[in-house]
Scaffold this motif. Sequence first.
Motif, PDB file in Angstrom:
ATOM      1  N   TYR A   1       0.840  -1.199   0.000  1.00 20.91           N
ATOM      2  CA  TYR A   1       0.000   0.000   0.000  1.00 20.91           C
ATOM      3  C   TYR A   1       0.873   1.246   0.000  1.00 20.91           C
ATOM      4  O   TYR A   1       2.060   1.191   0.302  1.00 20.91           O
ATOM      5  CB  TYR A   1      -0.955   0.010   1.199  1.00 20.91           C
ATOM      6  N   LEU A   2       0.265   2.370  -0.338  1.00 20.28           N
ATOM      7  CA  LEU A   2       0.961   3.645  -0.393  1.00 20.28           C
ATOM      8  C   LEU A   2       0.775   4.373   0.935  1.00 20.28           C
ATOM      9  O   LEU A   2      -0.344   4.621   1.358  1.00 20.28           O
ATOM     10  CB  LEU A   2       0.411   4.499  -1.538  1.00 20.28           C
ATOM     11  N   ASP A   3       1.890   4.687   1.592  1.00 26.61           N
ATOM     12  CA  ASP A   3       1.896   5.422   2.861  1.00 26.61           C
ATOM     13  C   ASP A   3       2.183   6.880   2.525  1.00 26.61           C
ATOM     14  O   ASP A   3       3.277   7.221   2.102  1.00 26.61           O
ATOM     15  CB  ASP A   3       2.963   4.843   3.778  1.00 26.61           C
ATOM     16  N   ARG A   4       1.182   7.741   2.687  1.00 25.53           N
ATOM     17  CA  ARG A   4       1.323   9.152   2.322  1.00 25.53           C
ATOM     18  C   ARG A   4       1.658  10.053   3.496  1.00 25.53           C
ATOM     19  O   ARG A   4       1.567  11.270   3.390  1.00 25.53           O
ATOM     20  CB  ARG A   4       0.052   9.637   1.641  1.00 25.53           C
ATOM     21  N   ARG A   5       2.048   9.484   4.628  1.00 31.83           N
ATOM     22  CA  ARG A   5       2.463  10.309   5.765  1.00 31.83           C
ATOM     23  C   ARG A   5       3.802  10.950   5.422  1.00 31.83           C
ATOM     24  O   ARG A   5       4.637  10.366   4.751  1.00 31.83           O
ATOM     25  CB  ARG A   5       2.628   9.465   7.031  1.00 31.83           C
ATOM     26  N   GLY A   6       4.007  12.147   5.904  1.00 33.15           N
ATOM     27  CA  GLY A   6       5.275  12.823   5.660  1.00 33.15           C
ATOM     28  C   GLY A   6       5.316  13.507   4.309  1.00 33.15           C
ATOM     29  O   GLY A   6       4.350  13.510   3.547  1.00 33.15           O
ATOM     30  N   PRO A   7       6.462  14.091   3.973  1.00 30.00           N
ATOM     31  CA  PRO A   7       6.574  14.877   2.743  1.00 30.00           C
ATOM     32  C   PRO A   7       6.584  14.048   1.457  1.00 30.00           C
ATOM     33  O   PRO A   7       6.251  14.549   0.389  1.00 30.00           O
ATOM     34  CB  PRO A   7       7.890  15.620   2.917  1.00 30.00           C
ATOM     35  N   ALA A   8       6.964  12.765   1.556  1.00 31.79           N
ATOM     36  CA  ALA A   8       7.031  11.928   0.354  1.00 31.79           C
ATOM     37  C   ALA A   8       6.255  10.637   0.577  1.00 31.79           C
ATOM     38  O   ALA A   8       6.285  10.061   1.658  1.00 31.79           O
ATOM     39  CB  ALA A   8       8.484  11.599   0.021  1.00 31.79           C
ATOM     40  N   ALA A   9       5.555  10.184  -0.443  1.00 29.15           N
ATOM     41  CA  ALA A   9       4.822   8.925  -0.363  1.00 29.15           C
ATOM     42  C   ALA A   9       5.801   7.761  -0.471  1.00 29.15           C
ATOM     43  O   ALA A   9       6.780   7.816  -1.215  1.00 29.15           O
ATOM     44  CB  ALA A   9       3.799   8.856  -1.484  1.00 29.15           C
ATOM     45  N   VAL A  10       5.536   6.714   0.309  1.00 28.65           N
ATOM     46  CA  VAL A  10       6.395   5.534   0.334  1.00 28.65           C
ATOM     47  C   VAL A  10       5.526   4.298   0.132  1.00 28.65           C
ATOM     48  O   VAL A  10       4.472   4.170   0.748  1.00 28.65           O
ATOM     49  CB  VAL A  10       7.133   5.429   1.689  1.00 28.65           C
ATOM     50  N   ARG A  11       5.954   3.392  -0.741  1.00 33.24           N
ATOM     51  CA  ARG A  11       5.238   2.139  -0.953  1.00 33.24           C
ATOM     52  C   ARG A  11       5.692   1.152   0.124  1.00 33.24           C
ATOM     53  O   ARG A  11       6.873   0.930   0.331  1.00 33.24           O
ATOM     54  CB  ARG A  11       5.550   1.593  -2.345  1.00 33.24           C
ATOM     55  N   ARG A  12       4.751   0.589   0.881  1.00 36.13           N
ATOM     56  CA  ARG A  12       5.050  -0.360   1.949  1.00 36.13           C
ATOM     57  C   ARG A  12       4.669  -1.766   1.511  1.00 36.13           C
ATOM     58  O   ARG A  12       3.667  -1.969   0.832  1.00 36.13           O
ATOM     59  CB  ARG A  12       4.256  -0.037   3.214  1.00 36.13           C
ATOM     60  N   LEU A  13       5.473  -2.735   1.900  1.00 40.26           N
ATOM     61  CA  LEU A  13       5.195  -4.149   1.682  1.00 40.26           C
ATOM     62  C   LEU A  13       5.175  -4.798   3.062  1.00 40.26           C
ATOM     63  O   LEU A  13       6.176  -4.774   3.778  1.00 40.26           O
ATOM     64  CB  LEU A  13       6.261  -4.797   0.798  1.00 40.26           C
ATOM     65  N   VAL A  14       4.018  -5.337   3.460  1.00 40.31           N
ATOM     66  CA  VAL A  14       3.822  -5.824   4.824  1.00 40.31           C
ATOM     67  C   VAL A  14       3.287  -7.248   4.795  1.00 40.31           C
ATOM     68  O   VAL A  14       2.374  -7.553   4.029  1.00 40.31           O
ATOM     69  CB  VAL A  14       2.823  -4.915   5.591  1.00 40.31           C
ATOM     70  N   THR A  15       3.857  -8.099   5.640  1.00 41.21           N
ATOM     71  CA  THR A  15       3.329  -9.437   5.857  1.00 41.21           C
ATOM     72  C   THR A  15       2.506  -9.412   7.132  1.00 41.21           C
ATOM     73  O   THR A  15       2.992  -8.968   8.173  1.00 41.21           O
ATOM     74  CB  THR A  15       4.464 -10.470   5.994  1.00 41.21           C
ATOM     75  N   VAL A  16       1.259  -9.848   7.062  1.00 41.52           N
ATOM     76  CA  VAL A  16       0.370  -9.892   8.220  1.00 41.52           C
ATOM     77  C   VAL A  16       0.109 -11.357   8.540  1.00 41.52           C
ATOM     78  O   VAL A  16      -0.361 -12.103   7.686  1.00 41.52           O
ATOM     79  CB  VAL A  16      -0.958  -9.155   7.942  1.00 41.52           C
ATOM     80  N   GLU A  17       0.455 -11.747   9.763  1.00 48.07           N
ATOM     81  CA  GLU A  17       0.231 -13.120  10.192  1.00 48.07           C
ATOM     82  C   GLU A  17      -1.060 -13.195  10.990  1.00 48.07           C
ATOM     83  O   GLU A  17      -1.300 -12.364  11.857  1.00 48.07           O
ATOM     84  CB  GLU A  17       1.404 -13.619  11.038  1.00 48.07           C
ATOM     85  N   CYS A  18      -1.875 -14.190  10.688  1.00 51.70           N
ATOM     86  CA  CYS A  18      -3.161 -14.401  11.370  1.00 51.70           C
ATOM     87  C   CYS A  18      -3.091 -15.787  12.014  1.00 51.70           C
ATOM     88  O   CYS A  18      -3.426 -16.774  11.369  1.00 51.70           O
ATOM     89  CB  CYS A  18      -4.309 -14.336  10.373  1.00 51.70           C
ATOM     90  N   PRO A  19      -2.650 -15.856  13.273  1.00 53.59           N
ATOM     91  CA  PRO A  19      -2.481 -17.162  13.912  1.00 53.59           C
ATOM     92  C   PRO A  19      -3.807 -17.900  14.068  1.00 53.59           C
ATOM     93  O   PRO A  19      -4.883 -17.303  14.029  1.00 53.59           O
ATOM     94  CB  PRO A  19      -1.860 -16.835  15.262  1.00 53.59           C
TER      95      PRO A  19
END
Length: 98
Positions: A73-91
């Motif tokens: 997803y695109l993180d638009r916090r701060g002066p520049a947008a950053v693309r984040r790649l996150v692994t979410v574990e659902c035990p």
Amino acid sequence: NIAKGAVRFGGPDKQPSVSCVASAGPDFTLLYSTGLIERHSLTGQRVGAGLDLPGASGDIAAVPDFGGFVTSYLDRRGPAAVRRLVTVECPASIDEPE
């Protein structure tokens, strides 16, 4: 339909779409297009508290995996947008607060 009723979000015009459905043991996890992650029982009842992806906005891409998912997803916090790649574990189980 049980898990994402329009009333919860303020009506059908404000209801976010679901970006991903992933297994979580006997439960399932929903990732909404707003970055909200919620776990639900098979009957549609929320389990535990929701989780927000920090700064999520715009299109959210996700790929379900056994016991979780990977999302970008695109993180638009701060002066520049950053693309984040996150692994979410659902035990398979989570501890409920007493």
